[in-house]
Design a protein around this motif. Structure first.
Motif, PDB file in Angstrom:
ATOM      1  N   LEU A 102       0.840  -1.190   0.000  1.00 28.77           N
ATOM      2  CA  LEU A 102       0.000   0.000   0.000  1.00 28.77           C
ATOM      3  C   LEU A 102       0.877   1.243   0.000  1.00 28.77           C
ATOM      4  N   VAL A 103       1.996   1.187   0.723  1.00 33.24           N
ATOM      5  CA  VAL A 103       2.916   2.319   0.827  1.00 33.24           C
ATOM      6  C   VAL A 103       4.276   1.918   0.275  1.00 33.24           C
ATOM      7  N   GLY A 104       4.759   2.716  -0.659  1.00 35.82           N
ATOM      8  CA  GLY A 104       6.067   2.463  -1.255  1.00 35.82           C
ATOM      9  C   GLY A 104       6.259   3.388  -2.440  1.00 35.82           C
ATOM     10  N   PRO A 105       7.400   3.317  -3.073  1.00 37.05           N
ATOM     11  CA  PRO A 105       7.647   4.152  -4.263  1.00 37.05           C
ATOM     12  C   PRO A 105       6.719   3.734  -5.402  1.00 37.05           C
ATOM     13  N   VAL A 124      16.418   2.098  -4.159  1.00 36.92           N
ATOM     14  CA  VAL A 124      14.956   2.159  -4.041  1.00 36.92           C
ATOM     15  C   VAL A 124      14.312   0.848  -4.501  1.00 36.92           C
ATOM     16  N   TYR A 125      14.931   0.145  -5.443  1.00 35.40           N
ATOM     17  CA  TYR A 125      14.340  -1.087  -5.952  1.00 35.40           C
ATOM     18  C   TYR A 125      14.495  -2.263  -4.992  1.00 35.40           C
ATOM     19  N   ILE A 131       1.216   1.834  -3.760  1.00 34.46           N
ATOM     20  CA  ILE A 131       0.127   2.621  -4.335  1.00 34.46           C
ATOM     21  C   ILE A 131       0.298   4.082  -3.976  1.00 34.46           C
ATOM     22  N   THR A 132       0.770   4.348  -2.770  1.00 33.47           N
ATOM     23  CA  THR A 132       0.989   5.724  -2.335  1.00 33.47           C
ATOM     24  C   THR A 132       2.249   5.803  -1.485  1.00 33.47           C
ATOM     25  N   GLY A 133       2.655   7.029  -1.228  1.00 33.32           N
ATOM     26  CA  GLY A 133       3.837   7.245  -0.410  1.00 33.32           C
ATOM     27  C   GLY A 133       4.107   8.719  -0.231  1.00 33.32           C
ATOM     28  N   LEU A 134       5.247   9.033   0.314  1.00 34.20           N
ATOM     29  CA  LEU A 134       5.613  10.414   0.606  1.00 34.20           C
ATOM     30  C   LEU A 134       5.609  11.288  -0.650  1.00 34.20           C
ATOM     31  N   ALA A 135       6.177  10.798  -1.738  1.00 30.49           N
ATOM     32  CA  ALA A 135       6.225  11.591  -2.974  1.00 30.49           C
ATOM     33  C   ALA A 135       4.829  11.915  -3.485  1.00 30.49           C
ATOM     34  N   MET A 155      11.535   8.210   2.358  1.00 29.72           N
ATOM     35  CA  MET A 155      10.369   7.502   2.870  1.00 29.72           C
ATOM     36  C   MET A 155      10.745   6.087   3.322  1.00 29.72           C
ATOM     37  N   ILE A 156      11.480   5.380   2.487  1.00 27.74           N
ATOM     38  CA  ILE A 156      11.867   4.002   2.801  1.00 27.74           C
ATOM     39  C   ILE A 156      12.673   3.950   4.095  1.00 27.74           C
TER      40      ILE A 156
END
Length: 185
Positions: A102-105, A124-125, A131-135, A155-156
């Motif tokens: 749900l949360v990630g790049p 990052v990979y 689906i959503t995240g800080l960006a 974020m990660i």
């Protein structure tokens, strides 16, 4: 722990959203004739996966990042779905399958080479896309690869249960514009 939340939210989200998914699917049939959109994206460890969304653009639209797409290709119903983020609901299936969180790049296309380079530099990979995240809640899209990769990494590195819920709540509450399409008329 976060993966457990992903599974529970995706499972119950899909279960409770079935009536809405059916309604959106039927409206999408009338809107574009092909309401479900599938696209190869870059996943964890750069492994390809097929992202599933509701179609918001006309059939046959060029497969490019949203910021490079022509806004004239977005249907009226598609604009509504983007604004309300309802086009993202089918991605709960990707979450349930373990291809996304749900949360990630946000997962990018394989032809976004500048972004791939920037994300590779920062690792990052190594993380499951989301689906959503800080960006997304800060309206940082894929048109600024270095800034996006830096924000994804931030974020990660700081992701915990509280921030996981913070990003989800901010998204549901309407923060961020989703995948922005620039006017190119």
């Amino acid at each position: 722990m976060l993966r457990l939340f992903d599974i529970l939210f995706a499972f119950f989200g899909l279960l409770f959203a079935i009536p809405f998914l059916v309604i959106l699917f039927v409206i999408g049939l009338f809107d574009t004739g092909s309401p479900v959109f599938r696209q190869k994206r870059v996943g964890k460890n750069k492994k390809p996966f097929t992202l599933v969304k509701f179609r918001t653009m006309t059939v046959g639209t060029e497969s490019v990042a949203s910021h490079l797409a022509n806004s004239a290709e977005i249907t009226k119903f598609g604009a509504f779905m983007r604004r309300t983020k309802l086009d993202e609901l089918p991605q709960l299936w990707n979450v349930l399958k373990g291809e996304m969180s749900l949360v990630g790049p946000r997962p990018n296309l394989f032809n976004q080479e500048d972004l791939i380079v920037e994300r590779e530099k920062l690792g990052v990979y190594d993380f499951r896309p989301g689906i959503t995240g800080l960006a997304q809640i800060q309206n940082i899209d894929m048109s600024t690869p270095a800034l996006l990769a830096k924000t994804d990494k931030e974020m990660i590195d700081s992701l915990n249960v509280a921030k996981y819920f913070q990003y989800i709540i901010a998204t549901v509450a309407g923060s961020g514009s989703g995948d922005a399409v620039k006017n190119r008329d």
